[in-house]
Design an enzyme around this catalytic site. Sequence first.
Site, PDB file in Angstrom:
ATOM      1  N   HIS A   1      -1.582   2.769  -6.254  1.00 46.44           N
ATOM      2  CA  HIS A   1      -2.458   1.625  -5.999  1.00 46.44           C
ATOM      3  C   HIS A   1      -2.572   0.739  -7.236  1.00 46.44           C
ATOM      4  CE1 HIS A   1      -4.735  -0.056  -2.759  1.00 46.44           C
ATOM      5  NE2 HIS A   1      -5.764  -0.294  -3.524  1.00 46.44           N
TER       6      HIS A   1
ATOM      7  N   ARG B   1       0.861  -1.177   0.000  1.00 49.73           N
ATOM      8  CA  ARG B   1       0.000   0.000   0.000  1.00 49.73           C
ATOM      9  C   ARG B   1       0.901   1.231   0.000  1.00 49.73           C
ATOM     10  NH1 ARG B   1      -2.240  -3.460   3.982  1.00 49.73           N
ATOM     11  NH2 ARG B   1      -4.369  -4.166   3.510  1.00 49.73           N
TER      12      ARG B   1
ATOM     13  N   HIS C   1      -4.628  -8.664   3.304  1.00 52.43           N
ATOM     14  CA  HIS C   1      -6.084  -8.565   3.413  1.00 52.43           C
ATOM     15  C   HIS C   1      -6.569  -9.393   4.598  1.00 52.43           C
ATOM     16  CE1 HIS C   1      -6.624  -7.540  -1.137  1.00 52.43           C
ATOM     17  NE2 HIS C   1      -6.370  -6.477  -0.410  1.00 52.43           N
TER      18      HIS C   1
ATOM     19  N   LYS D   1      -2.720  -2.261   7.709  1.00 50.54           N
ATOM     20  CA  LYS D   1      -3.936  -1.781   8.359  1.00 50.54           C
ATOM     21  C   LYS D   1      -4.139  -2.495   9.687  1.00 50.54           C
ATOM     22  CE  LYS D   1      -6.580  -0.282   4.322  1.00 50.54           C
ATOM     23  NZ  LYS D   1      -7.841  -0.449   3.557  1.00 50.54           N
TER      24      LYS D   1
ATOM     25  N   TYR E   1      -9.715 -10.252  -7.432  1.00 53.97           N
ATOM     26  CA  TYR E   1      -8.681 -10.512  -8.426  1.00 53.97           C
ATOM     27  C   TYR E   1      -8.935 -11.804  -9.194  1.00 53.97           C
ATOM     28  CZ  TYR E   1      -6.318  -6.669  -6.209  1.00 53.97           C
ATOM     29  OH  TYR E   1      -6.024  -5.425  -5.711  1.00 53.97           O
TER      30      TYR E   1
END
Length: 298
Positions: free
Chosen positions: A240, A148, A266, A172, A275
């Site tokens: 991105h 990211r 993720h 995250k 994807y």
Amino acid sequence: MTDLHTDVERYLRYLSVERQLSPITLLNYQRQLEAIINFASENGLQSWQQCDAAMVRNFAVRSRRKGLGAASLALRLSALRSFFDWLVSQNELKANPAKGVSAPKAPRHLPKNIDVDDMNRLLDIDINDPLAVRDRAMLEVMYGAGLRLSELVGLDIKHLDLESGEVWVMGKGSKERRLPIGRNAVAWIEHWLDLRDLFGSEDDALFLSKLGKRISARNVQKRFAEWGIKQGLNNHVHPHKLRHSFATHMLESSGDLRGVQELLGHANLSTTQIYTHLDFQHLASVYDAAHPRAKRGK
């Protein structure tokens, strides 16, 4: 400052200090909550205790009428629900008034990616100054590890293990990942480290601006877009898109959805599954180009 603003400021401090969210994520929360503050003030609210589900629904309707897309509205309501949950935990509210309010389902847009040939062209940049070396290293790391943007600019030198070809990143939710970056990325990081001291900074950041400070996300976006134009890519290049390209190319080559999920950081497999639609598009195009029975109806 009203009670509405005071509570939001307290919440943002909580997200920064306790949750350790990135500055970019904090700014997104702030923008979403400023919108509800403005709406609440216009409707005469003095405190969040006066907010109910009807007001939240009216806020959602007004946001849509002003042109906010379904995905953006879902993000706004999610931020609002999280804020109200926090107020409940602080005994400021008895219940979350946004709990039962949902946004219309957003259409599923497939992320755009850069194909392998264009990616090779983008990476083959003319290295004529230290900043170009830095940019090449950033491009190689971002595409090589699928980072990211916030993870890229947050890298410190101590996060590198060049001998094993790995980096540690903080993703995250303050989740740490250890990622391989590949030989090319390692080589360009080493090249950049040889030049980095020219900027005379004691900053721990791996990637520096020309002023010797940690490079900003906005600066990275600007430089990547400029390189896309210089290298003759038809589509706008943004950070991105390199992450999307990493995920797509990895899935096309390996078919390992779980592995790609881990590399991307993720939390849920469903986030990575988008994807698989890109992979199907690739397979369908190969089929249409190569299979003798592909041209149906003729």
